[in-house]
Every structure is written in C-alpha cells, then in structure tokens.
Design a protein around this motif. Structure first.
Motif, PDB file in Angstrom:
ATOM      1  N   TYR A  88      -9.058  -2.064   1.871  1.00  0.00           N
ATOM      2  CA  TYR A  88      -8.970  -0.800   0.916  1.00  0.00           C
ATOM      3  C   TYR A  88      -8.741  -1.027  -0.567  1.00  0.00           C
ATOM      4  O   TYR A  88      -8.899  -0.184  -1.289  1.00  0.00           O
ATOM      5  CB  TYR A  88      -7.914   0.102   1.481  1.00  0.00           C
ATOM      6  N   THR A  89      -8.038  -2.371  -0.588  1.00  0.00           N
ATOM      7  CA  THR A  89      -7.713  -2.657  -2.065  1.00  0.00           C
ATOM      8  C   THR A  89      -8.773  -2.998  -2.931  1.00  0.00           C
ATOM      9  O   THR A  89      -8.989  -2.631  -3.926  1.00  0.00           O
ATOM     10  CB  THR A  89      -6.516  -3.621  -2.065  1.00  0.00           C
TER      11      THR A  89
ATOM     12  N   GLU B 270      -9.265   2.521  -7.846  1.00  0.00           N
ATOM     13  CA  GLU B 270      -8.096   3.511  -8.167  1.00  0.00           C
ATOM     14  C   GLU B 270      -6.742   2.750  -7.716  1.00  0.00           C
ATOM     15  O   GLU B 270      -5.599   2.503  -7.937  1.00  0.00           O
ATOM     16  CB  GLU B 270      -8.264   4.693  -7.548  1.00  0.00           C
ATOM     17  N   VAL B 271      -6.980   2.097  -6.334  1.00  0.00           N
ATOM     18  CA  VAL B 271      -5.862   1.470  -5.727  1.00  0.00           C
ATOM     19  C   VAL B 271      -5.376   0.267  -6.717  1.00  0.00           C
ATOM     20  O   VAL B 271      -4.168   0.017  -6.882  1.00  0.00           O
ATOM     21  CB  VAL B 271      -5.781   1.190  -4.474  1.00  0.00           C
TER      22      VAL B 271
ATOM     23  N   THR C  11     -16.582   5.432  -1.665  1.00  0.00           N
ATOM     24  CA  THR C  11     -15.364   6.020  -1.101  1.00  0.00           C
ATOM     25  C   THR C  11     -15.528   5.955   0.499  1.00  0.00           C
ATOM     26  O   THR C  11     -14.475   5.575   0.933  1.00  0.00           O
ATOM     27  CB  THR C  11     -15.318   7.556  -1.304  1.00  0.00           C
TER      28      THR C  11
ATOM     29  N   ASN D 130     -11.638  -0.738  -3.763  1.00  0.00           N
ATOM     30  CA  ASN D 130     -11.062   0.547  -4.351  1.00  0.00           C
ATOM     31  C   ASN D 130     -10.253   0.448  -5.630  1.00  0.00           C
ATOM     32  O   ASN D 130      -9.170  -0.195  -5.820  1.00  0.00           O
ATOM     33  CB  ASN D 130     -10.075   1.353  -3.416  1.00  0.00           C
TER      34      ASN D 130
ATOM     35  N   TYR E  17      -5.344   9.385   0.227  1.00  0.00           N
ATOM     36  CA  TYR E  17      -4.410   8.421   0.151  1.00  0.00           C
ATOM     37  C   TYR E  17      -2.936   8.731   1.151  1.00  0.00           C
ATOM     38  O   TYR E  17      -2.413   7.853   1.294  1.00  0.00           O
ATOM     39  CB  TYR E  17      -4.084   8.340  -1.384  1.00  0.00           C
TER      40      TYR E  17
ATOM     41  N   ASN F  23       0.650  -1.208   0.102  1.00  0.00           N
ATOM     42  CA  ASN F  23      -0.102   0.042  -0.079  1.00  0.00           C
ATOM     43  C   ASN F  23       1.024   1.216   0.060  1.00  0.00           C
ATOM     44  O   ASN F  23       0.447   2.223  -0.738  1.00  0.00           O
ATOM     45  CB  ASN F  23      -0.929   0.051   1.121  1.00  0.00           C
TER      46      ASN F  23
ATOM     47  N   ILE G  91       0.925   4.011  -3.187  1.00  0.00           N
ATOM     48  CA  ILE G  91       0.611   5.433  -2.771  1.00  0.00           C
ATOM     49  C   ILE G  91       1.703   6.225  -3.288  1.00  0.00           C
ATOM     50  O   ILE G  91       1.575   7.342  -3.785  1.00  0.00           O
ATOM     51  CB  ILE G  91       0.091   5.335  -1.594  1.00  0.00           C
TER      52      ILE G  91
ATOM     53  N   LEU H  45      -2.539   8.665  -7.132  1.00  0.00           N
ATOM     54  CA  LEU H  45      -3.105   8.534  -5.816  1.00  0.00           C
ATOM     55  C   LEU H  45      -2.419   9.517  -4.895  1.00  0.00           C
ATOM     56  O   LEU H  45      -1.572   9.234  -4.155  1.00  0.00           O
ATOM     57  CB  LEU H  45      -2.666   7.386  -5.121  1.00  0.00           C
TER      58      LEU H  45
ATOM     59  N   LEU I  64      -4.156   7.427   4.305  1.00  0.00           N
ATOM     60  CA  LEU I  64      -3.958   6.046   3.981  1.00  0.00           C
ATOM     61  C   LEU I  64      -2.540   5.350   4.280  1.00  0.00           C
ATOM     62  O   LEU I  64      -2.258   4.347   4.782  1.00  0.00           O
ATOM     63  CB  LEU I  64      -4.771   5.517   2.847  1.00  0.00           C
ATOM     64  N   ARG I  65      -1.800   6.191   3.555  1.00  0.00           N
ATOM     65  CA  ARG I  65      -0.255   5.863   3.735  1.00  0.00           C
ATOM     66  C   ARG I  65       0.202   5.918   5.209  1.00  0.00           C
ATOM     67  O   ARG I  65       1.005   4.990   5.740  1.00  0.00           O
ATOM     68  CB  ARG I  65       0.562   6.830   2.689  1.00  0.00           C
TER      69      ARG I  65
END
Length: 318
Positions: free
Chosen positions: A285-286, A291-292, A237, A289, A58, A43, A47, A53, A61-62
């Motif tokens: 989260y993955t 986008e990820v 989201t 999502n 994000y 992750n 990111i 991202l 999230l990182r």
C-alpha cells in the motif's frame, strides 16, 4: 451421545522438529512480527494524523491495518515462543480461544477487503455521488457489519468444535489451533460437522471473492471510456488492493474450501496468509501509493522540525 472430554491440553507439533531450523525460524519470525507491527502502526498513525488522507479508502485501510496486527498477534507470538521450547503445549481453553480469535480477525479482514472493493467501485464508477453514498456514517456501519459478520462466523466455527468429544490423542499437527486439525482428533464421526465447517468457510470466502471479482470486472469495463490519464489513476488506485486480495484469498480459499483433510503444505500456506501477507501489506500500500508516501514524508518532516524546535528552545532562553 454424551460428550466426553479427557483432554485438558494439546501438544502442537509446530512447523518443524529440527532444533537448528527452529532457532533460525525464531529469529526470522521475530523479525517478521516486528515488521508487521511497526509497518501497520506507521500506516495507522500516518492516516490518523494526515489531513490529506481523510477519504473512505484510507478510513478502511486504517482499520485493515489494525485487524492485521490483531490477526498476526493471535498466532505469531505463540509460534515464536514455541521455537525455543521442545514441548509445545496449549491448554484446551487457550486452544479454543485461539481458534475463535483467528476466525474473528480473519473473517473481519475478508469483509473489510470486500468493503474496500465496493468503495473503489463507487469512487471510480460513480465519482459524482461518491461522498454521498460512501459517507462517514456509512463507512462506520460497514466496519461494524464486518466485525459482526466475522463474530457470527467465528462463533459457528467455535461452537461446532467445542461440542465434539476429545478423548485422545492430543497432538495437533499444526503450529496453532484451527478447526480442521482439531476435527482429526475428535473421537466421534465428524462428517456432518466437517460439511458444515466447509460450507460456512466456503460461503464466506467464495461469496466475498465473487463480489471482489465482479467489482473489479465492472471497474475495468468502465475504464474503457476514460482518458488514458484517468485510466492509469484508477488502475493505480486498485492495483494495491487487487494484489493484497490475491495474496490473501488464494491461500485462504485453498485451506478453507475443501473437505476436512490436511496436507503437508498446509502449514506453510497458513504461514503465508497469517504472517507473510500482513507483513507485505504495508509495503504494497505504501510503495504503490504516492499520497501515503508524501503523507509519511510530511509527517516525518513535521516531527523532526518539532523535535528540533523543542531542543533549541531551552538553549535560546538560557
């Protein structure tokens, strides 16, 4: 009253006394720990290296992934190593250090989850002002404030515990050092300390949880005026974050917001929010999502192409 301390180390009773079960747990928790570290690092790297991202969500999230690695690393390695030994001990200093780190990283995680809810609120309810309100400078200060708040909370818990006298016994009915199990071993009346500990934990856990609930209630109310497409995007989201909040805050509140008593279920509940939840977070989260997932695919494809190019260059030049 003069403080006396005749205890130089503590004996941890661990999760189980069954030797065969401990061997199974050793393999299982070693796998859990590997999944946590690899998932979180994936992750963080995705990111950090992905140009897409770069939103505040994000960014937080990182840092959440980094805190999860630290949080699990405080207890998991010791737990895994103790599965292989019959007598599980930890020094007094090591015990206090573990207590401090657990509350530092746990508190930081609570504040970061709350900050992320605020970020979602601004993104959905005030989209036109989003980049102005939640800019990089504000994001950085929010992260710093999360660490600072957690540090103060952890210092309160640690100082309240270290000023207690311990004169035996020294067996902790847990797999790591925490405030409530240690209060049971103190050879003095701990009622006042227990009240302060519960108040401190409760104030942080409950206030942050209330902020989270209010944020998402406001978000859900505001979605009534959106189109079905916009509503689905906003819910997508928030869904991952809401899932993580429920998985973490539920067990955490069960442990923290009650008098200084211990139950047989406490160990498994603690395992859930210190190890299981951090392990599930990358998947939550993955998988939810796009986008990820797309960023990970692009990053992997780019790395494969780069590796292939490096491999082919020497053969072409020769």
């Amino acid at each position: 009253m003069e403080k006396t301390n005749n205890v130089s180390k503590f004996i941890l009773l661990g999760l189980s006394l069954d030797q065969e079960l401990q061997q199974v747990c050793f393999v299982l928790f070693l796998l859990f720990c590997a999944v946590i570290i690899l998932g979180k690092l994936l992750n963080i790297i995705t990111i950090k290296r992905s140009e897409r991202l770069n939103s505040p969500m994000y960014f937080f999230l990182r840092y959440l992934s980094f805190v999860d690695i630290c949080y699990s690393s405080v207890t998991a390695p010791k737990l895994i190593a103790d599965f292989l030994v019959e007598r599980k001990t930890i020094s007094f200093v090591g015990c206090i250090a573990q207590l401090f780190m657990v509350h530092l990283f746990g508190g930081t995680k609570i504040f970061l989850l709350t900050v992320m809810a605020y970020d979602h609120y601004i993104a959905i309810c005030k989209p036109l002002h989003y980049m102005t309100i939640v800019n990089k400078h504000v994001c950085s200060w929010m992260v710093v404030a999360s660490w600072a708040g957690a540090f103060v909370h952890s210092m309160v818990q640690t100082l309240l515990t270290t000023q207690l006298p311990f004169c035996g016994p020294n067996e902790i009915d847990h797999y790591f050092c925490d405030v409530h199990p240690l209060l049971k071993l103190a050879c003095t009346d701990t009622y006042i300390v227990s009240v302060i500990v519960v108040a401190n934990n409760g104030m942080i856990s409950l206030s942050c949880f209330v902020v989270l609930v209010v944020s998402y209630v406001v978000i859900l109310v505001s979605l009534k005026t959106r189109s079905s497409k916009g509503r689905l995007k906003a819910l997508s989201t928030c869904a991952s974050h809401i899932t993580v909040v429920i998985l973490f805050f539920g067990p955490c509140i069960f442990i923290c917001m009650r008098p200084s008593t211990t139950f047989s279920e406490d160990k498994m509940v603690t395992v859930f929010y210190t190890i299981i939840t951090p392990m599930l977070n990358p998947l939550i989260y993955t998988l939810r999502n796009e986008e990820v997932k797309n960023a990970m695919k692009q990053l992997w494809s780019r790395e494969v192409i780069s590796s292939s190019t490096i491999t082919l260059l020497p053969s072409m030049t020769s």
